[in-house]
Design a protein around this motif. Structure first.
Motif, PDB file in Angstrom:
ATOM      1  N   PHE A 142       0.835  -1.194   0.000  1.00  0.00           N
ATOM      2  CA  PHE A 142       0.000   0.000   0.000  1.00  0.00           C
ATOM      3  C   PHE A 142       0.872   1.246   0.000  1.00  0.00           C
ATOM      4  CE2 PHE A 142      -2.660  -3.270   1.938  1.00  0.00           C
ATOM      5  CZ  PHE A 142      -3.774  -3.182   1.125  1.00  0.00           C
ATOM      6  N   ALA A 143       0.273   2.362  -0.473  1.00  0.00           N
ATOM      7  CA  ALA A 143       0.991   3.630  -0.524  1.00  0.00           C
ATOM      8  C   ALA A 143       0.192   4.682   0.231  1.00  0.00           C
ATOM      9  CB  ALA A 143       1.238   4.042  -1.969  1.00  0.00           C
ATOM     10  N   LEU A 144      -0.175   5.777  -0.413  1.00  0.00           N
ATOM     11  CA  LEU A 144      -0.895   6.862   0.232  1.00  0.00           C
ATOM     12  C   LEU A 144      -2.343   6.485   0.508  1.00  0.00           C
ATOM     13  CD1 LEU A 144       0.393   9.867  -1.914  1.00  0.00           C
ATOM     14  CD2 LEU A 144       1.213   9.131   0.338  1.00  0.00           C
ATOM     15  N   ALA A 145      -2.991   7.313   1.335  1.00  0.00           N
ATOM     16  CA  ALA A 145      -4.407   7.135   1.622  1.00  0.00           C
ATOM     17  C   ALA A 145      -5.080   8.496   1.669  1.00  0.00           C
ATOM     18  CB  ALA A 145      -4.596   6.406   2.958  1.00  0.00           C
ATOM     19  N   ASP A 146      -6.372   8.521   1.363  1.00  0.00           N
ATOM     20  CA  ASP A 146      -7.164   9.746   1.402  1.00  0.00           C
ATOM     21  C   ASP A 146      -8.450   9.513   2.166  1.00  0.00           C
ATOM     22  OD1 ASP A 146      -5.675  11.602  -0.298  1.00  0.00           O
ATOM     23  OD2 ASP A 146      -6.129  10.193  -1.902  1.00  0.00           O
ATOM     24  N   THR A 147      -8.891  10.499   2.894  1.00  0.00           N
ATOM     25  CA  THR A 147     -10.233  10.507   3.429  1.00  0.00           C
ATOM     26  C   THR A 147     -11.165  10.968   2.311  1.00  0.00           C
ATOM     27  OG1 THR A 147      -9.469  11.023   5.653  1.00  0.00           O
ATOM     28  CG2 THR A 147     -11.777  11.453   5.173  1.00  0.00           C
ATOM     29  N   VAL A 148     -12.176  10.164   1.985  1.00  0.00           N
ATOM     30  CA  VAL A 148     -13.046  10.472   0.851  1.00  0.00           C
ATOM     31  C   VAL A 148     -14.474  10.794   1.272  1.00  0.00           C
ATOM     32  CG1 VAL A 148     -11.659   9.118  -0.755  1.00  0.00           C
ATOM     33  CG2 VAL A 148     -13.557   8.024   0.462  1.00  0.00           C
ATOM     34  N   ALA A 149     -14.795  10.646   2.556  1.00  0.00           N
ATOM     35  CA  ALA A 149     -16.119  11.023   3.051  1.00  0.00           C
ATOM     36  C   ALA A 149     -16.044  11.247   4.548  1.00  0.00           C
ATOM     37  CB  ALA A 149     -17.154   9.947   2.730  1.00  0.00           C
ATOM     38  N   ARG A 150     -16.785  12.255   5.008  1.00  0.00           N
ATOM     39  CA  ARG A 150     -16.929  12.542   6.437  1.00  0.00           C
ATOM     40  C   ARG A 150     -18.383  12.858   6.713  1.00  0.00           C
ATOM     41  NH1 ARG A 150     -12.549  15.884   4.954  1.00  0.00           N
ATOM     42  NH2 ARG A 150     -10.531  15.299   5.848  1.00  0.00           N
ATOM     43  N   GLY A 151     -18.960  12.205   7.701  1.00  0.00           N
ATOM     44  CA  GLY A 151     -20.321  12.528   8.083  1.00  0.00           C
ATOM     45  C   GLY A 151     -20.392  13.929   8.665  1.00  0.00           C
ATOM     46  N   PRO A 152     -21.361  14.749   8.249  1.00  0.00           N
ATOM     47  CA  PRO A 152     -21.415  16.126   8.737  1.00  0.00           C
ATOM     48  C   PRO A 152     -22.044  16.286  10.112  1.00  0.00           C
ATOM     49  CG  PRO A 152     -23.120  15.767   7.098  1.00  0.00           C
ATOM     50  CD  PRO A 152     -22.300  14.507   7.138  1.00  0.00           C
ATOM     51  N   ARG A 153     -22.794  15.264  10.595  1.00  0.00           N
ATOM     52  CA  ARG A 153     -23.522  15.396  11.853  1.00  0.00           C
ATOM     53  C   ARG A 153     -23.270  14.188  12.751  1.00  0.00           C
ATOM     54  NH1 ARG A 153     -26.645  17.010   7.701  1.00  0.00           N
ATOM     55  NH2 ARG A 153     -27.247  14.839   7.394  1.00  0.00           N
ATOM     56  N   SER A 154     -23.484  14.380  14.027  1.00  0.00           N
ATOM     57  CA  SER A 154     -23.386  13.278  14.979  1.00  0.00           C
ATOM     58  C   SER A 154     -24.370  12.178  14.584  1.00  0.00           C
ATOM     59  CB  SER A 154     -23.696  13.753  16.395  1.00  0.00           C
ATOM     60  OG  SER A 154     -22.689  14.604  16.870  1.00  0.00           O
ATOM     61  N   GLY A 155     -23.895  10.941  14.643  1.00  0.00           N
ATOM     62  CA  GLY A 155     -24.739   9.801  14.358  1.00  0.00           C
ATOM     63  C   GLY A 155     -24.964   9.499  12.900  1.00  0.00           C
ATOM     64  N   ASP A 156     -24.301  10.226  11.979  1.00  0.00           N
ATOM     65  CA  ASP A 156     -24.496   9.942  10.555  1.00  0.00           C
ATOM     66  C   ASP A 156     -23.970   8.558  10.166  1.00  0.00           C
ATOM     67  OD1 ASP A 156     -25.888  12.174   9.766  1.00  0.00           O
ATOM     68  OD2 ASP A 156     -24.129  13.288   9.082  1.00  0.00           O
ATOM     69  N   ALA A 157     -22.913   8.115  10.819  1.00  0.00           N
ATOM     70  CA  ALA A 157     -22.356   6.762  10.618  1.00  0.00           C
ATOM     71  C   ALA A 157     -21.986   6.495   9.163  1.00  0.00           C
ATOM     72  CB  ALA A 157     -23.323   5.697  11.126  1.00  0.00           C
ATOM     73  N   TYR A 158     -21.382   7.489   8.511  1.00  0.00           N
ATOM     74  CA  TYR A 158     -20.892   7.250   7.152  1.00  0.00           C
ATOM     75  C   TYR A 158     -19.877   6.103   7.179  1.00  0.00           C
ATOM     76  CZ  TYR A 158     -22.803  11.524   4.991  1.00  0.00           C
ATOM     77  OH  TYR A 158     -23.637  12.494   4.470  1.00  0.00           O
ATOM     78  N   GLY A 159     -20.017   5.205   6.219  1.00  0.00           N
ATOM     79  CA  GLY A 159     -19.077   4.095   6.111  1.00  0.00           C
ATOM     80  C   GLY A 159     -19.563   2.806   6.710  1.00  0.00           C
ATOM     81  N   ASN A 160     -20.866   2.720   7.080  1.00  0.00           N
ATOM     82  CA  ASN A 160     -21.340   1.427   7.566  1.00  0.00           C
ATOM     83  C   ASN A 160     -21.758   0.506   6.425  1.00  0.00           C
ATOM     84  OD1 ASN A 160     -23.918   2.324   6.870  1.00  0.00           O
ATOM     85  ND2 ASN A 160     -24.659   2.489   8.973  1.00  0.00           N
ATOM     86  N   ALA A 161     -21.704   0.993   5.182  1.00  0.00           N
ATOM     87  CA  ALA A 161     -21.867   0.169   3.983  1.00  0.00           C
ATOM     88  C   ALA A 161     -21.169   0.885   2.836  1.00  0.00           C
ATOM     89  CB  ALA A 161     -23.347  -0.055   3.665  1.00  0.00           C
ATOM     90  N   LEU A 162     -20.641   0.114   1.881  1.00  0.00           N
ATOM     91  CA  LEU A 162     -19.864   0.684   0.785  1.00  0.00           C
ATOM     92  C   LEU A 162     -20.134  -0.065  -0.517  1.00  0.00           C
ATOM     93  CD1 LEU A 162     -16.381   0.985   2.557  1.00  0.00           C
ATOM     94  CD2 LEU A 162     -17.909   2.898   1.987  1.00  0.00           C
ATOM     95  N   ALA A 163     -20.074   0.667  -1.637  1.00  0.00           N
ATOM     96  CA  ALA A 163     -20.075   0.065  -2.968  1.00  0.00           C
ATOM     97  C   ALA A 163     -19.243   0.956  -3.875  1.00  0.00           C
ATOM     98  CB  ALA A 163     -21.489  -0.084  -3.514  1.00  0.00           C
ATOM     99  N   ALA A 164     -18.489   0.357  -4.778  1.00  0.00           N
ATOM    100  CA  ALA A 164     -17.622   1.102  -5.692  1.00  0.00           C
ATOM    101  C   ALA A 164     -17.919   0.681  -7.119  1.00  0.00           C
ATOM    102  CB  ALA A 164     -16.154   0.840  -5.364  1.00  0.00           C
ATOM    103  N   ALA A 165     -18.133   1.666  -8.007  1.00  0.00           N
ATOM    104  CA  ALA A 165     -18.448   1.369  -9.401  1.00  0.00           C
ATOM    105  C   ALA A 165     -18.388   2.647 -10.217  1.00  0.00           C
ATOM    106  CB  ALA A 165     -19.843   0.749  -9.510  1.00  0.00           C
ATOM    107  N   ASP A 166     -18.423   2.505 -11.530  1.00  0.00           N
ATOM    108  CA  ASP A 166     -18.579   3.658 -12.420  1.00  0.00           C
ATOM    109  C   ASP A 166     -20.066   3.828 -12.703  1.00  0.00           C
ATOM    110  OD1 ASP A 166     -18.487   5.643 -14.317  1.00  0.00           O
ATOM    111  OD2 ASP A 166     -17.701   4.355 -15.909  1.00  0.00           O
ATOM    112  N   PHE A 167     -20.717   4.640 -11.893  1.00  0.00           N
ATOM    113  CA  PHE A 167     -22.148   4.858 -12.054  1.00  0.00           C
ATOM    114  C   PHE A 167     -22.463   5.845 -13.180  1.00  0.00           C
ATOM    115  CE2 PHE A 167     -21.777   3.966  -7.378  1.00  0.00           C
ATOM    116  CZ  PHE A 167     -22.366   2.715  -7.415  1.00  0.00           C
ATOM    117  N   THR A 168     -21.556   6.789 -13.443  1.00  0.00           N
ATOM    118  CA  THR A 168     -21.847   7.874 -14.376  1.00  0.00           C
ATOM    119  C   THR A 168     -21.432   7.571 -15.807  1.00  0.00           C
ATOM    120  OG1 THR A 168     -19.716   8.965 -14.004  1.00  0.00           O
ATOM    121  CG2 THR A 168     -21.530   9.532 -12.506  1.00  0.00           C
TER     122      THR A 168
END
Length: 510
Positions: A171-197
């Motif tokens: 592994f090399a570098l890492a980035d934070t790609v999402a942060r929940g804006p509010r208490s209890g948002d729990a961003y990152g409890n499920a994930l999917a990666a794809a080319d949607f667009t």
């Protein structure tokens, strides 16, 4: 509480891949079990190229973080202790080899790892969800990591998502790609990666409490709403597939609430609309609660199909049988919607363990299909469906767990007469499977398929987080067969002791 650091600037991106891999978070179960032997070691190169039916990426092999030609095994351990911080969480990466996952080539990744932004704190649950994606389109897979308990400044349990870039030494570098804006948002409890667009760039769908957001640019922590509803804090189930055959990935999601202000559940497909610049709802099955989703071409017609695992109707007023005949929901039913090139067809196939040719008997609490995976394990050009039943009793051992491999055929998983084309079940009492089926092992809680030994055939990895009093373990079955199965456990990997049982195998990346 701490302020989360700003994202790092990674290496210059190249044209990312368009294929997709995804995983929703799983929950650890309490249990007891036996220690398991180590897998053998090896360093020779893969014998053959990956099978054409297996999802491949710029490097040619799915989930290959170090580019050596072997798919690697990533295990989320969100309940693990790090630097004395209970449930700070970590990820265990076991690199592949000629003999499968190599217990002597392991990397433990935490928020104290030099590449990773942030600091381990109690309750972060780093590793609560995982996905793999070729974000920067080099030959090294990248690892997407959710931490739904992460505090962002004063916002408690807001959650965050990190992308860790693969490289030649792991592994090399890492980035934070999402942060929940509010208490209890729990961003990152499920994930999917794809080319949607359809722009060939990888996009990230991120499950949080009562919402799903999307990041169209993984090099920045900027998210946009994808959908919102009352989920009661439960993680949505996410997977991806091109269900309308337009060349762009669609997002399938399942979620349900009970005793919120209403009782309802949903299985949906949402598709990115280039004209609107946002996702639209293209398929909806209300009142069907699914514990797992898997996309695959089970009948070999070139169109992606969607399997709903442990599907059950939870609202009596619905007359459309969203999970098929109700009698086939006993013990956990699997309902499959088939693609016709324009989308998913409502009428589908339904099966459970009482279906002719499926091993076992449908019993309450089996949770048949509560984990699903799809891959062409027999190389016939049709995807096969693998179903975990973590609640299955083996003899007198309650919730010991099992997995069933269901063969794809010309009409899908079921023949015209309602029987399966072929099925075989495995559990820890099966010949060739290390260990013993014991109460609470929960074998089959999480599943993943990838070519970990380089022979060109997808192998099946099975998590049993209840093994050894919830220490847990992961079994890898070469080509989804019991012969040559090897297991890795916290003990065999020399992972540090944890305040809470690590439940190793509850979360797998694929």
């Amino acid at each position: 509480m701490r302020s989360h650091p700003e994202p790092r600037i990674p290496r210059t991106p190249r044209t990312p891949r368009a294929r997709t891999l995804a995983l929703a978070a799983a929950t650890a179960l309490a249990a007891t079990g036996l220690a398991l032997p180590l897998a053998a070691t090896a360093s020779a190169a893969p014998a053959t190229a990956p099978a054409a039916s297996e999802p491949t990426e710029p490097g040619g092999v799915q989930s290959d973080f170090n580019g050596d030609g072997y798919a690697d095994l990533a295990v989320g351990v969100p309940s693990g202790t790090v630097n004395g911080k209970a449930k700070a969480g970590y990820v265990s990466v076991v690199f592949g080899s000629r003999n499968g996952p190599n217990p002597h080539d392991v990397r433990r990744i935490t928020q104290s790892t030099v590449e990773i932004p942030g600091t381990p704190e109690a309750g972060d649950r780093f590793g609560g969800a995982l996905a793999t994606a070729y974000v920067d389109d080099d030959r090294f897979a990248d690892l997407v990591i959710g931490a739904p308990g992460e505090d962002i400044g004063a916002a408690q349990d807001a959650g965050s998502v990190t992308v860790l870039y693969g490289t030649g030494d792991g592994f090399a570098l890492a980035d934070t790609v999402a942060r929940g804006p509010r208490s209890g948002d729990a961003y990152g409890n499920a994930l999917a990666a794809a080319d949607f667009t359809g722009d060939t760039d990888v996009d990230l769908a991120i499950g949080g409490k009562d919402r799903v957001v999307v990041n169209y640019n993984p090099y920045a922590a900027v998210t946009e709403p994808l959908m919102a509803d009352r989920m009661g804090g439960r993680a949505p189930v996410l997977t991806t597939g091109d269900f309308d055959s337009d060349g762009r990935a669609d997002l399938a999601l399942a979620y349900y609430t009970q005793n919120q202000p209403y009782t309802q559940s949903h299985v949906q497909v949402r598709t990115y609309d280039p004209a609107e610049g946002a996702f639209g709802l293209t398929f909806s099955s209300d009142n069907s609660a699914a514990g797992a989703l898997a996309a695959g071409d089970f009948n070999g017609d070139g169109h992606d199909d969607l399997a709903l695992g442990n599907c059950r109707e939870i609202a009596d007023e619905n007359i459309d049988d969203p999970c098929g005949p109700e009698e086939l929901a006993e013990g956990g039913g699997i309902h499959i919607h088939y693609g016709d090139g324009h989308g998913l067809v409502w009428e589908g196939q339904t099966l459970n363990q009482d279906t002719r040719g499926v091993p076992g008997v449908a019993e309450t609490g089996d949770d048949f299909g509560n984990a699903l995976a799809a891959a062409d394990v027999d190389g016939d050009g049709k995807d096969d469906l693998i179903a975990g039943a973590p609640g299955e009793a083996i003899g007198s051992a309650a919730r010991a767990g099992s997995v069933t491999v269901l063969k794809g055929g010309a009409k899908g998983i079921l023949k015209a007469d309602g029987s399966v084309y072929g099925a075989v079940a495995y559990q820890q009492d099966s010949p060739g499977i290390p260990g013993v089926a014991e109460k609470g092992d929960a074998f089959g809680t999480a599943l993943d398929t990838a070519d970990r030994d380089g022979d060109g055939r997808p192998d099946l990895s099975v998590g049993a987080p209840g093994e050894n009093a919830s220490s847990g373990g992961v079994w890898t079955l070469p080509a989804a067969r019991s012969a040559g199965t090897a297991a890795v456990t916290p003990n065999s990997l020399d992972l540090p002791a944890s305040t809470d049982p690590p439940a190793y195998g509850a979360v797998l990346a694929r």
